[in-house]
Design an enzyme around this catalytic site. Structure first.
Site, short mmCIF file in Angstrom:
data_model
loop_
_atom_site.label_atom_id
_atom_site.label_comp_id
_atom_site.label_asym_id
_atom_site.label_seq_id
_atom_site.Cartn_x
_atom_site.Cartn_y
_atom_site.Cartn_z
N HIS A 53 0.82 -1.22 0.00
CA HIS A 53 0.00 0.00 0.00
C HIS A 53 0.85 1.27 0.00
O HIS A 53 0.48 2.28 0.58
CB HIS A 53 -0.94 0.03 1.21
CG HIS A 53 -1.94 -1.10 1.23
ND1 HIS A 53 -3.20 -0.97 0.71
CD2 HIS A 53 -1.85 -2.36 1.70
CE1 HIS A 53 -3.86 -2.12 0.87
NE2 HIS A 53 -3.05 -2.99 1.47
N TYR A 71 0.79 -4.02 12.24
CA TYR A 71 0.74 -2.59 11.88
C TYR A 71 1.53 -1.73 12.85
O TYR A 71 2.24 -0.80 12.42
CB TYR A 71 -0.72 -2.13 11.75
CG TYR A 71 -1.39 -2.72 10.52
CD1 TYR A 71 -1.62 -4.09 10.41
CD2 TYR A 71 -1.78 -1.91 9.46
CE1 TYR A 71 -2.21 -4.64 9.29
CE2 TYR A 71 -2.38 -2.45 8.32
CZ TYR A 71 -2.60 -3.81 8.24
OH TYR A 71 -3.17 -4.35 7.13
N ASN A 92 -10.29 -2.86 2.62
CA ASN A 92 -10.00 -2.91 1.19
C ASN A 92 -11.28 -2.67 0.39
O ASN A 92 -12.37 -2.65 0.95
CB ASN A 92 -9.44 -4.29 0.80
CG ASN A 92 -7.96 -4.43 1.11
OD1 ASN A 92 -7.25 -3.45 1.33
ND2 ASN A 92 -7.48 -5.66 1.12
FE1 HDE Z 1 -2.48 -4.78 5.53
N1 HDE Z 1 -0.66 -4.00 5.99
N2 HDE Z 1 -1.86 -6.60 6.14
N3 HDE Z 1 -4.25 -5.60 4.94
N4 HDE Z 1 -3.12 -2.99 4.89
C1 HDE Z 1 -0.28 -2.74 5.82
O1 HDE Z 1 0.88 -1.43 7.35
C2 HDE Z 1 -0.77 -6.83 6.90
C3 HDE Z 1 -4.61 -6.91 5.08
C4 HDE Z 1 -4.37 -2.67 4.48
O2 HDE Z 1 -3.19 3.57 3.94
C5 HDE Z 1 1.06 -2.45 6.43
O3 HDE Z 1 1.24 0.80 7.53
C6 HDE Z 1 -0.73 -8.22 7.30
C7 HDE Z 1 -6.03 -7.07 4.89
C8 HDE Z 1 -4.42 -1.28 4.10
O4 HDE Z 1 -1.54 3.39 5.36
C9 HDE Z 1 1.44 -3.77 7.11
C10 HDE Z 1 -1.85 -8.80 6.75
C11 HDE Z 1 -6.49 -5.82 4.64
C12 HDE Z 1 -3.13 -0.79 4.32
C13 HDE Z 1 0.26 -4.64 6.76
C14 HDE Z 1 -2.55 -7.77 6.04
C15 HDE Z 1 -5.38 -4.92 4.67
C16 HDE Z 1 -2.34 -1.88 4.82
C17 HDE Z 1 2.10 -1.91 5.50
C18 HDE Z 1 -2.27 -10.25 6.83
C19 HDE Z 1 -7.94 -5.40 4.33
C20 HDE Z 1 -2.63 0.60 4.04
C21 HDE Z 1 2.26 -0.45 5.84
C22 HDE Z 1 -2.53 -10.66 8.16
C23 HDE Z 1 -8.84 -5.68 5.43
C24 HDE Z 1 -2.96 1.56 5.15
C25 HDE Z 1 1.43 -0.25 6.98
C26 HDE Z 1 -2.54 2.96 4.79
C27 HDE Z 1 -1.00 -1.77 5.20
C28 HDE Z 1 0.19 -5.91 7.19
C29 HDE Z 1 -3.72 -8.03 5.28
C30 HDE Z 1 -5.52 -3.52 4.40
C31 HDE Z 1 2.78 -4.37 6.71
C32 HDE Z 1 0.34 -8.86 8.14
C33 HDE Z 1 -6.82 -8.38 4.99
C34 HDE Z 1 -5.61 -0.52 3.57
O5 HDE Z 1 1.52 -3.62 8.49
#
Ligand code: HDE
Length: 670
Positions: free
Chosen positions: A64, A351, A137
């Site tokens: 993202h 996060y 999402n």
């Molecule tokens: Fe994320 N995800 N994600 N994700 N995600 C990040 O956090 C992670 C997942 C989502 O505009 C990271 O700040 C894991 C689902 C958005 O700043 C990180 C898993 C959904 C954004 C991270 C998921 C999301 C992130 C990278 C599996 C929808 C951007 C940078 C368990 C419900 C937020 C950060 C923004 C960002 C980890 C799966 C949505 C690495 C470990 C499911 C919208 O922490």
């Protein structure tokens, strides 16, 4: 003009200083030993400026990284008091400030806005009881069921590590290799191969909290909840060929669209809706709601709209706000709680950890965009970039030395739902998570024929980029469990000599009832609001026709751009000059929802020799757009060998043109 001259003119120019407040006399030349001599180490002004510049970037988000964001508010319209104590969900008419960031997933911060990709939909609510981050999402399900697989999924989709490409694209071997070995991803694959991943505008996407959460009421009873954002402008997507061309014509297509809409006062808006259900109801679902690869069809648990979000202010500084905003699903409020979805459980760790590495300090909550707007205090102290100056000698709790120091509150504080947990500890995938194909089939069968055709074309496009034949075959094998006809179409498109075997399944595939709410077309709004229409003109065009079209289109709510061979404009038939908003070669029709072509015959003959003009009308036609024409416009279409159909409409019949511009001309077929 420098400060001294401006002051003489009584201007209020601020003084340029170093970070220590020292006024700078010369910001153009570094300190040199002689006019042509070496630069001196002594030049502390140069060193401060360059050092700061060298450290301007922080690590971009690992996923993202590319995002656009805006401020706004959330207003509750329906109280959920029976279900929760969270004030943000019980105080009707209360306006809570929000900051929302919408992003792509796979590309870097400088990648284009329009790859085929999921969009992140993250909202930070600055509530009276603390910050709540709903980090979702634009697709209601996810690829994997357990957080431990996330690093593999992301490594597979990102640029391949030996070659550093492709940037921001799923059409390559490592992604499809991982997917072919991860059957739980098949439902998500249907969604990402649909046009959901090709949004027309960030203002025209849905948002989903994805996981089940819990709401907790005064009595401590809990109800499951899923959160949905629904755009006021309805859903709209681009089609693939158009999307590919948009990426070249305007890499910032979505960011620019959001910026222009908000700065023009055309504020994007979403309804917040919830699906509420009890444990007993969940037990009767033909799937496990704790499995993030499953959704709860609206037909099974209806959506209740409880509020609206309006984004009405573009950030003043991209880095300070959009880049530094730190969303964490663990930012929660009293009255809301997590479910046991193993993906969500992993996110609760990830996060906070990622913000520490991205922003470099446990004090990231003090950055203005991250700071709660309600009072907050505790005994955490010090650390990198500490901005606060806590007073007094007490930094611990309990204590008897300070009446002012912050204390816990059982009545106002956060409580977890008192859920009983039983069972053996272990690395276990629940049996209720075993069905990987039924909802994929349900999604595919719920689409219109046009949307089904787009899904098979997308799969053929993506898999044709995959070099290893066994991966292509393995995916087609999975598709056989979803829909035999889809598998056949893709196999055909890939030129497979024989139909591959379908892999073994862990659970029988069920025929679930179709859910029309899963379509995009069913959710497209019959409106021109939020859309953009181009009028292509050249020297000799009829000014009266242009004015009439502009008025009718403007009244219908669309943004209008005049496109001409030269940006300085054209001389109209009556000799007057009209300026252009865009130059033809740099403003192709892919940037618009419909086009009007108003030309003199001479103008049409000249443009017929210009490939940009031919592409303009051919693309508009091939991308199923309504085309309004006067006689000169028709002449250009004829020269471009475009056959007339019901979507090519005379400017005399403005109503018919506007009705056609609100949709696509599906009969042309894709
Ligand atoms: Fe994320 N995800 N994600 N994700 N995600 C990040 O956090 C992670 C997942 C989502 O505009 C990271 O700040 C894991 C689902 C958005 O700043 C990180 C898993 C959904 C954004 C991270 C998921 C999301 C992130 C990278 C599996 C929808 C951007 C940078 C368990 C419900 C937020 C950060 C923004 C960002 C980890 C799966 C949505 C690495 C470990 C499911 C919208 O922490």
């Amino acid at each position: 003009m420098h400060y001294d001259e401006r002051m003489a003119n009584k201007n209020t120019t601020p003084l340029l200083t170093t970070n220590q407040g020292l006024p700078v006399a010369d910001n153009q030349n570094s300190l040199r030993a002689s006019p042509l001599g070496p630069t001196l180490l002594e030049d502390f002004i140069l060193r401060e400026k360059i050092t700061h510049f060298d450290h301007e970037r922080i690590p971009e988000r690992i996923v993202h990284a590319r995002g656009s964001a805006a401020h706004g508010f959330f207003e509750l319209t329906k109280s959920l008091e029976t279900y929760t104590t969270a004030k943000i969900l019980t105080e009707v008419a209360e306006k809570t400030p929000v900051f929302a960031r919408i992003s792509t997933v796979a590309g870097g911060a400088g990648s284009v806005d329009t790859p085929r990709d999921v969009r992140g939909f993250a909202v930070k609510f600055y509530s009276k009881e603390g910050n709540w981050d709903l980090v979702g999402n634009n697709i209601p399900v996810f690829f994997i069921q357990d957080a431990i697989k996330f690093p593999d999924l992301i490594h597979a989709v990102k640029m391949e590590p030996d070659r550093g490409f492709p940037q921001s694209a799923t059409g390559h071997d490592t992604f499809w290799d991982f997917i072919s070995l991860t059957p739980e991803a098949m439902h998500m694959v249907m969604w990402i191969m649909s046009d959901r991943t090709l949004p027309r505008s960030l203002r025209m996407i849905e948002g989903f909290g994805v996981h089940s959460f819990r709401l907790l009421n005064k009595a401590g009873e809990s109800t499951f909840v899923k959160f949905h954002w629904r755009p006021k402008l309805g859903l709209q997507s681009t089609i693939w060929d158009e999307t590919v061309k948009i990426a070249g014509a305007d890499p910032d297509f979505h960011r620019r669209d959001l910026f222009e809409a908000i700065t023009a006062g055309d504020f994007p808006e979403w309804d917040l809706a919830v699906q509420l259900f009890s444990q007993e109801e969940a037990d009767r679902f033909p799937f496990d709601h704790l499995d993030a690869t499953k959704l709860i069809p609206e037909e099974l648990v209806p959506l209740q709209v409880i509020g609206r979000m309006v984004l009405n202010r573009w950030p003043e500084n991209f880095f300070a706000e959009t880049e530094q905003v730190a969303f964490c699903p663990s930012h929660i409020l009293p009255g809301i709680d997590f479910s046991n979805d193993p993906l969500l459980q992993g996110r609760l760790f990830s996060y906070l950890d990622t913000q520490l590495s991205r922003l470099g300090s446990p004090n990231f909550h003090q950055i203005p965009v991250n700071a709660p707007k309600c009072p907050f205090s505790n005994h955490q102290r010090d650390g990198h970039m500490q901005m606060g100056q806590p007073k007094g000698r007490v930094a611990y709790e309990p204590n008897s030395l300070s009446e002012e120091s912050p204390r816990e509150s059982p009545s106002k504080g956060f409580h977890s739902a008192a859920v009983e947990e039983v069972g053996a500890k272990g690395r276990i995938r629940a049996e209720s998570f075993a069905d990987h194909y039924s909802q994929a089939r349900q999604f595919y069968r719920s689409q219109t024929i046009y949307e089904q055709a787009h899904i098979s074309s997308a799969l053929i496009f993506e898999l044709s980029k995959v070099e290893h034949p066994h991966i292509r075959k393995a995916i087609v094998g999975h598709l056989r469990h979803i829909e035999e006809d889809l598998a056949r179409r893709v196999a055909d498109g890939l030129g497979l000599a024989a139909m591959p075997d379908a892999p073994p399944t862990l659970a029988a595939v069920q025929d679930l009832d179709p859910s029309p709410a899963l379509q995009i077309l069913g959710k497209m709004k019959d409106t021109l609001e939020g859309r953009a229409i181009a009028i292509l003109i050249a020297d000799g065009s009829d000014g009266a026709v242009i004015a009439k079209m502009k008025k009718a289109i403007g009244t219908a709510g669309a943004k209008i751009k005049i496109v001409a061979p030269k940006i300085s404009g054209v001389v109209l038939a009556d000799g007057s000059l009209t300026e252009a908003d865009g130059q033809l070669a740099g403003t192709p029709s892919v940037l618009f929802d419909a086009v009007v072509v108003v030309l003199s015959d001479a103008g049409a003959n000249t443009l017929a020799k210009d490939s940009a003009a031919i592409d303009f009308v051919r693309d508009a036609f091939n991308h199923l757009k309504a085309i309004g024409v006067d006689s000169g416009g028709q002449l250009l279409l004829d020269k471009a060998a475009i056959d007339n159909d019901a979507g090519i409409i005379s400017v005399q019949d403005m109503h018919a043109f506007i009705a056609a511009a609100k949709t696509r001309q599906w009969d042309r077929g894709v």
